[in-house]
Structure formats: C-alpha cells, structure tokens
Scaffold this active site. Structure first.
Site, PDB file in Angstrom:
ATOM      1  N   HIS A  19      -5.889   6.207  -2.576  1.00  0.00           N
ATOM      2  CA  HIS A  19      -6.830   5.536  -1.958  1.00  0.00           C
ATOM      3  C   HIS A  19      -8.180   5.428  -2.933  1.00  0.00           C
ATOM      4  O   HIS A  19      -8.153   6.076  -4.018  1.00  0.00           O
ATOM      5  CB  HIS A  19      -7.315   6.217  -0.617  1.00  0.00           C
ATOM      6  CG  HIS A  19      -6.361   6.065   0.189  1.00  0.00           C
ATOM      7  ND1 HIS A  19      -6.101   7.242   1.158  1.00  0.00           N
ATOM      8  CD2 HIS A  19      -5.112   5.337   0.471  1.00  0.00           C
ATOM      9  CE1 HIS A  19      -4.883   6.936   1.775  1.00  0.00           C
ATOM     10  NE2 HIS A  19      -4.547   5.822   1.481  1.00  0.00           N
ATOM     11  N   HIS A  29       1.630   4.270  -2.997  1.00  0.00           N
ATOM     12  CA  HIS A  29       1.674   5.756  -2.873  1.00  0.00           C
ATOM     13  C   HIS A  29       2.928   6.317  -3.635  1.00  0.00           C
ATOM     14  O   HIS A  29       2.739   7.340  -4.195  1.00  0.00           O
ATOM     15  CB  HIS A  29       1.502   6.094  -1.495  1.00  0.00           C
ATOM     16  CG  HIS A  29       0.120   6.106  -0.676  1.00  0.00           C
ATOM     17  ND1 HIS A  29      -0.857   6.533  -1.283  1.00  0.00           N
ATOM     18  CD2 HIS A  29      -0.265   5.748   0.473  1.00  0.00           C
ATOM     19  CE1 HIS A  29      -1.964   6.348  -0.470  1.00  0.00           C
ATOM     20  NE2 HIS A  29      -1.561   5.579   0.534  1.00  0.00           N
ATOM     21  N   HIS A  79       0.887  -1.334   0.075  1.00  0.00           N
ATOM     22  CA  HIS A  79       0.130   0.032  -0.057  1.00  0.00           C
ATOM     23  C   HIS A  79       1.058   1.131  -0.068  1.00  0.00           C
ATOM     24  O   HIS A  79       0.705   2.250  -0.963  1.00  0.00           O
ATOM     25  CB  HIS A  79      -0.942   0.048   1.123  1.00  0.00           C
ATOM     26  CG  HIS A  79      -1.793   1.094   1.371  1.00  0.00           C
ATOM     27  ND1 HIS A  79      -3.181   1.250   1.039  1.00  0.00           N
ATOM     28  CD2 HIS A  79      -1.477   2.297   1.999  1.00  0.00           C
ATOM     29  CE1 HIS A  79      -3.558   2.213   1.183  1.00  0.00           C
ATOM     30  NE2 HIS A  79      -2.801   3.185   1.999  1.00  0.00           N
ATOM     31  N   GLU A  80       1.851   1.296   0.998  1.00  0.00           N
ATOM     32  CA  GLU A  80       2.733   2.490   0.979  1.00  0.00           C
ATOM     33  C   GLU A  80       3.530   2.565  -0.177  1.00  0.00           C
ATOM     34  O   GLU A  80       3.866   3.738  -0.740  1.00  0.00           O
ATOM     35  CB  GLU A  80       3.471   2.638   2.220  1.00  0.00           C
ATOM     36  CG  GLU A  80       2.751   2.569   3.612  1.00  0.00           C
ATOM     37  CD  GLU A  80       1.788   3.658   3.552  1.00  0.00           C
ATOM     38  OE1 GLU A  80       2.027   5.091   3.233  1.00  0.00           O
ATOM     39  OE2 GLU A  80       0.472   3.756   4.319  1.00  0.00           O
TER      40      GLU A  80
END
Length: 129
Positions: A43, A37, A33-34
């Site tokens: 999101h 980014h 997830h990070e």
C-alpha cells in the site's frame, strides 16, 4: 474483509491465493490490487511504511486528486483509484505517478518471471516426470 484479501505479500507458489467481492473486482480494480500484493506490491506509505520485501514497492497518492492501484482512499480523502501502478516513469494528467520510493511497476516487472513460473495443482498433475 473489505473488498479483498491476499494471503501474503510476495507469496510463493503454494501461498498465491486471494479472495474478493465480485463487485469490487469489477469496479474498483481490486483484482489488480490483490494480485499486486501476491507479486510483492504494498500500500501507500501513509498506511504502510514497511520496507520488505522491496523498499520502493509502495503505491502513490497525488494529494486528494487520485491514487494508484495499491493506494487506499483513506490516504487522500476518498480520491479516485486509477488503474496505474506507481512509477516515476508514468504520468497521470501530467503528474508523475511515483518516485524512487513508490514504484510498484518496478516490483511487477522484477517479479514477473518468478510469478509466471507458478503452476496450478491441475497443471502440475498434467506434467510428465
């Protein structure tokens, strides 16, 4: 900080840093997830309708059943996060995991070459002029 935090979305080489709790990285797909980014993924649209840097770069939520890596549990009553990038070309349990506006797999594919060119300070120091 919740489970993780990245310094920015679509980071450049000097800003490609993230931090997270170890247990989240191992059990909740927080590392992916990070990194998402940093590459340019955002999101799900219920929490983030920003169209920059990619208008299609959002996570996908399938009702209250499941969500993709970049989506938040707040958008689906705490549903399970699946280790899948949103994409209209991927199916989870027979359901398409994205559409034209939720396609983080496209972001990852388009930005892979740029991000692969990042070098650590140690790697730069080892390079010969």
């Amino acid at each position: 900080m919740g489970c993780g935090l990245s310094i920015r979305i679509a980071a450049d080489e000097k800003d490609a840093f993230t931090a997270m709790h170890q247990e989240c990285a191992a059990t909740m797909h927080t590392l992916s997830h990070e990194i998402g980014h940093l590459v340019g993924a955002r999101h799900d649209r219920a929490l983030d309708d920003t169209h920059q840097p990619f208008p299609y770069g959002h996570g996908f939520v399938n009702g209250t059943d499941w969500r993709t890596i970049m989506s938040y549990k707040d958008s689906c009553d705490g549903c399970e996060r699946r280790p899948v990038w949103s994409s209209p070309n991927i199916k989870v349990e027979g359901v398409t995991a994205g559409d034209a506006n939720t396609n983080n797999a496209r972001v990852i594919e388009e930005q892979a070459r740029r991000v692969a060119g990042f070098r650590s300070p140690a790697a730069r120091a080892d390079r010969k002029p």
